[in-house]
Enzyme design. Structure first.
Site, short mmCIF file in Angstrom:
data_model
loop_
_atom_site.label_atom_id
_atom_site.label_comp_id
_atom_site.label_asym_id
_atom_site.label_seq_id
_atom_site.Cartn_x
_atom_site.Cartn_y
_atom_site.Cartn_z
N ARG A 184 29.19 4.19 12.52
CA ARG A 184 30.12 3.23 13.13
C ARG A 184 31.22 3.96 13.90
O ARG A 184 31.62 3.54 14.99
CB ARG A 184 30.71 2.32 12.05
CG ARG A 184 29.72 1.31 11.49
CD ARG A 184 30.40 0.29 10.61
NE ARG A 184 30.79 0.79 9.31
CZ ARG A 184 30.08 0.65 8.20
NH1 ARG A 184 28.91 0.03 8.24
NH2 ARG A 184 30.53 1.12 7.05
N PHE A 195 22.82 -7.90 15.33
CA PHE A 195 22.77 -7.97 13.86
C PHE A 195 24.13 -7.58 13.29
O PHE A 195 24.25 -6.77 12.37
CB PHE A 195 21.68 -7.04 13.31
CG PHE A 195 20.32 -7.26 13.89
CD1 PHE A 195 19.50 -8.28 13.43
CD2 PHE A 195 19.85 -6.45 14.92
CE1 PHE A 195 18.24 -8.49 13.97
CE2 PHE A 195 18.60 -6.65 15.47
CZ PHE A 195 17.79 -7.67 14.99
N ASP A 242 24.98 -12.44 15.74
CA ASP A 242 24.33 -12.59 14.44
C ASP A 242 23.80 -14.01 14.32
O ASP A 242 24.35 -14.94 14.92
CB ASP A 242 25.29 -12.29 13.29
CG ASP A 242 24.56 -11.92 12.01
OD1 ASP A 242 24.37 -10.70 11.76
OD2 ASP A 242 24.17 -12.82 11.26
N SER A 243 22.74 -14.17 13.55
CA SER A 243 22.13 -15.49 13.37
C SER A 243 22.85 -16.32 12.31
O SER A 243 22.61 -17.52 12.20
CB SER A 243 20.65 -15.36 13.00
OG SER A 243 20.51 -14.65 11.78
N ALA A 277 18.90 -12.24 17.37
CA ALA A 277 19.01 -11.09 18.27
C ALA A 277 17.80 -10.99 19.18
O ALA A 277 17.93 -10.66 20.38
CB ALA A 277 19.18 -9.82 17.46
N ASP A 321 21.47 -2.37 14.71
CA ASP A 321 21.42 -1.98 13.30
C ASP A 321 20.83 -3.15 12.51
O ASP A 321 21.54 -3.84 11.76
CB ASP A 321 22.82 -1.63 12.80
CG ASP A 321 22.81 -1.18 11.34
OD1 ASP A 321 21.80 -0.60 10.92
OD2 ASP A 321 23.80 -1.44 10.63
N CYS A 355 17.00 1.11 8.59
CA CYS A 355 17.28 1.41 7.19
C CYS A 355 16.04 1.21 6.33
O CYS A 355 16.14 1.13 5.10
CB CYS A 355 18.43 0.55 6.67
SG CYS A 355 18.09 -1.23 6.73
#
Length: 389
Positions: free
Chosen positions: A207, A222, A243-244, A271, A292, A332
């Site tokens: 970040r 995201f 973001d959703s 997204a 991300d 991730c």
């Protein structure tokens, strides 16, 4: 009652190669005792070390000590956890939230200890470890001087160990929200209900990197609670946090207000849909993009479909970069290896027809060490890319 285990030659070789796990199939003589620490012997009856014993788990043994004369007691845990904490000296100058113990990487298999300001959150992820709960709490208190310790033992993995999934207070009091200061950006961690132990501490340095390289129009896909977006505002002219989840964005707005930031536009939209339709239709281009996403590949069998998703979203982000624009992209998913991650980015770049340069390969911060012989300790793959045309 026998408190020793005997393992196959294959199991021994695994330990000798630097990996602490021994699977059930490589245990030829099982301990007769309850979960806890047991002495392990090879197929020639030679003692080779101490391990955490989980009777119901597929991972039956987790090596913790090669000194066969050691005693696994309160003093042992105090020394091991204090040693892990000493490796984090200096982090408190840039943040008040960081990982103190990173499981196998710190010689404490299945144990996570995260510090949030004056409080600690732990995860005890195996039956063998759970047997030492009291000793671990005392050791964590000694190493951190925490006002309170919360156990976020709600992960599915505990079910495979025959353990209850629970969130329980182990010492003192722990608030529902804790303000985190990360390189000058503040956000709220939720130790009782948030992701992981309350926040995504593993992307802290990425970040900061995103904030350092940001410029012009920036897009954080995201975004969740907007941690990347907050850092992007340090150098970008404007930021879209995408973001959703309306609930996640509402929290992100609150965090922006805490930081006195008013240059973020919060957009609730998927997204994939945003990159595929809205941005392309508007002819928009971004100077900085962050990708991300959550883990697309949660199992080995889902890697193929996950790769398609990763490639698609990275390709679309690359297409939306302005000339000279920068993309920080990450995964991730543990099951997506570094090699597959880079191959996916190469394929995505090829499909755009653009010259996309690798500026930096990224991973986890120092408090989430990745051990070369224990691939499970490393899961974040990241890359900083630049569009040269």
């Amino acid at each position: 009652m026998r408190n020793t285990a005997t393992v196959t030659a294959k199991g021994l070789r695994r330990w000798q190669a630097g990996h602490p796990w021994i699977y059930r199939s490589d245990v030829t003589e099982r301990p007769e005792c309850d979960a806890g620490a047991v002495l392990v012997r090879d197929n020639r009856n030679r003692p080779i070390g101490w391990a955490l014993w989980s009777p119901l788990s597929e991972i039956s043994l987790r090596l913790i000590e090669v000194d066969v004369d050691a005693t696994i007691d309160a003093e042992w845990w105090h020394e091991r956890i204090s040693l892990a904490a000493s490796r984090r000296v200096g982090l408190d100058t840039v943040t008040n939230a960081y990982r103190v113990v990173h499981g196998e990487a710190d010689g404490c298999p299945s144990l996570v200890v995260d510090r949030y300001d004056r409080w600690a959150v732990v995860q005890l992820m195996s039956a063998g470890l759970e047997a030492f709960r009291a000793e671990i709490v005392e050791a964590v208190l000694s190493a951190t001087r925490a006002d309170g310790i919360l156990a976020r033992n709600d992960a599915m993995l505990r079910g495979k160990e025959g353990l209850a999934r629970e969130t329980v207070l182990l010492h003192g009091e722990v608030p529902t929200e804790i303000e985190v200061d990360e390189h000058g950006i503040r956000y709220l961690a939720a130790p009782w209900t948030g992701q992981k132990t309350g926040a995504f501490l593993d992307q802290r340095e990425n970040r900061r990197l995103a904030g350092d390289i940001a410029r012009g129009r920036a897009l954080d896909c995201f975004s969740y609670h907007g941690a990347f977006a907050m850092h992007l505002t340090r150098n970008a002219d404007m930021v879209i946090a995408l973001d959703s989840s309306a609930k996640a964005l509402e929290r992100a707005r609150h965090i922006a207000a805490i930081n006195g930031i008013d240059s973020i536009e919060f957009v609730q939209m998927d997204a994939f849909d945003f990159l595929k339709t809205k941005a392309e239709e508007d002819g928009a281009a971004f100077d900085t993009i962050v990708l991300d996403p959550p883990a697309f590949a949660k199992t080995r069998s889902s890697v193929a479909s996950a790769l398609r998703g990763y490639k698609d979203i990275n390709m679309r982000a690359m297409r939306l970069l302005a000339p000279g624009g920068m993309l920080f992209t990450a995964s991730c998913s543990f099951h997506l290896t570094k090699a597959l991650f880079l191959e996916m980015l190469q394929a995505a770049a090829a499909d755009t027809g653009r010259r996309i340069a690798i500026r930096e390969i990224r991973g986890q911060p120092v408090d989430h060490p990745e051990i070369l012989t224990i691939p499970e300790t490393g899961y974040i793959k990241g890359a900083l890319l630049q569009a040269l045309d």
